[in-house]
Design a protein around this motif. Structure first.
Motif: not given
Length: 496
Positions: A13-20, A22-24, A86-96, A109-111
């Protein structure tokens, strides 16, 4: 929410992110929309990016003006910002990447942005019809969107096609269904998505430096089938795509639907006497076939593009679209620039721009559509080899004009497998080399030939991107046509 978001794939739910916190990870076309969306939802967002060039500094300034923290430079991407949940990554970032090792240690988690969009879908969200594959993804996705539109459905072509899924999921516009293009990178970072139906168009070695192996690359592609509800669409000519279907964990009742350029078996889509037909979504698959369109309704009509159309039709039919809408949608479709686009006909020679053919698999499909061909190729090989491509293309080649950093690899393959084919290598590596390539091809081509730009390589050694490469080719060809005073050009520059 004080704990990290669930890794179970549960909706968020969007409200669950409030105050969390997050690193992009990353700016650009994925990171900037993700950062803005998370900030709007009340998250404490920090964006990290390794480069600090002028473009990235401008993007950072835009985000900082909104109150989003941005860290630039190599140091910024090796350390996880404190308290990140939580980490939200651009798709091109390598898994390592070191940042993700730090996230694992911190229990964050990394999404990818696709995973975040999936988690944030509301209870009545539009289902996803997903498309992936080594080549043809954008074309098939846009064909699918045109078919859905022709059926009277509200839709959008989104994802790797350049339209942020986050923007669509969180936007105000209602959609009945989404046509979603997904890359292997995006699928790697999106473990929870469960499309209504999905297609893997083909599989060939690509991005192996990122994935680590062909098996890992294929496994990430295969994620698109997991949780499918109605249809897993595969390429009957590519056994690997069918293997991925067999290994997928799908909803009960989900069917494997193949597509083929030949006559279809039951539960397949195929071609009979120039007619695209459906033997999957008919009452009696053993005895019936539903006509959908003619091959002439597909533009351009190259074999691999007919395959794209069949895959798009299969996904649309899986969603319940009527046959008439398939025909109407395919007729309405116009290919993007630089995808087997006819530029001009000069002195009986057809000039075709397929600058988007940035790997050997794409170039092979393009070369199979014409003969005889004066082939323009070269660039950055990205670790590819060219023996198989040269052997298959040899009977169709009048000549080859090669340019770019790895042109010698193609020349050597042609010498081994097509020694009878004249080869000209251009040493200049500035953007003006394209004009020289066109002039050389003009001298080699004869009436009835096709001069085909299908580089089989990436463009960044000489050009900003494949778009610039194709634009310079088209510009040089049109200058040639103007000088000849008799260039016949298509009514629509995207038509073929």
């Amino acid at each position: 929410m004080t704990a990290s978001p669930s890794a179970s794939g549960a909706p968020l739910s969007p409200h669950e992110l409030k105050g969390v916190p997050v690193t992009v990870a990353g700016l650009g076309v994925s990171g900037v929309p993700a950062a803005k969306a998370l900030h709007t939802l009340g998250a404490q967002v920090t964006v990290v990016n390794s480069t600090a060039d002028e473009r990235r500094q401008a993007e950072a300034a835009e985000l900082e003006a909104l109150g989003i923290a941005v860290r630039l430079g190599e140091d910024a991407v090796t350390r996880l910002p404190e308290q990140t949940r939580l980490v939200v990554t651009a798709p091109g970032w390598r898994p390592d990447s070191p940042l993700f090792a730090a996230a694992a240690e911190a229990g964050a988690p990394v999404w990818g942005d696709v995973e975040l969009a999936w988690r944030l879908r509301g209870p009545n969200a539009a289902p996803w019809l997903a498309v992936t594959g080594t080549n043809g993804k954008t074309t098939a996705t846009r064909m699918l969107a045109e078919i859905l539109t022709a059926a009277g459905l509200s839709t959008a072509a989104v994802g790797n096609i350049g339209v942020s899924l986050l923007d669509v999921v969180l936007g105000q516009e209602h959609h009945d269904v989404l046509a979603v293009e997904l890359s292997s990178y995006q699928l790697h970072w999106a473990p929870s998505i469960r499309p209504h139906s999905a297609a893997v168009l083909n599989l060939a070695p690509d991005h192996l430096d990122w994935h680590g192996s062909m098996a890992a690359y294929a496994a990430d592609k295969g994620r698109v089938y997991h949780g499918n509800q109605v249809a897993c669409v595969y390429n009957a000519a590519d056994p690997e795509t069918e293997r991925l279907v067999r290994e997928a964990d799908v909803e009960e009742g989900c069917r494997a639907i193949g597509f083929t350029l030949g006559a279809p078996a039951p539960s397949q889509f195929g071609v009979v006497d120039g007619i695209l037909v459906d033997r999957a979504f008919v009452a009696d698959r053993q005895r019936e076939a539903q006509e959908l369109a003619e091959t002439g309704d597909v533009r351009p009509g190259a074999p691999h593009n007919i395959a794209n159309a069949l895959a798009a039709a299969a996904l649309a039919r899986a969603y319940g679209v009527a046959p008439a809408a398939v025909r109407a949608g395919l007729r309405a479709f116009r290919p993007d620039a630089h995808r087997i686009a006819e530029v001009a006909v000069v002195d009986g020679v057809t000039w075709v721009d397929d600058s988007k053919a940035t790997n050997t698999h794409a170039a092979e499909a393009s070369l199979a559509a014409y003969e005889p061909i004066v082939w323009l190729a070269g660039g950055l090989a990205k670790g590819a080899t060219f023996d198989e491509l040269a052997a298959k293309a040899a009977p169709r080649l009048r000549a080859a004009v090669l340019f770019g950093a790895d042109r010698a690899l193609i020349a050597e393959a042609l010498a081994r497998h097509a020694p009878q084919v004249p080869v000209v290598e251009l040493e200049r590596t500035d953007t003006g080399a394209m004009s020289a390539a066109v002039a050389t091809a003009r001298d080699l081509a004869r009436e009835g030939d096709t001069v085909l730009l299908a580089p089989a390589c990436a463009s960044m050694d000489m050009f900003a991107n494949y778009n610039q490469r194709g634009d310079l080719f088209a510009e040089a060809v049109r200058a040639l046509a103007a000088a000849a005073g008799q260039g016949q050009q298509p009514d629509d520059p995207h038509d073929h």
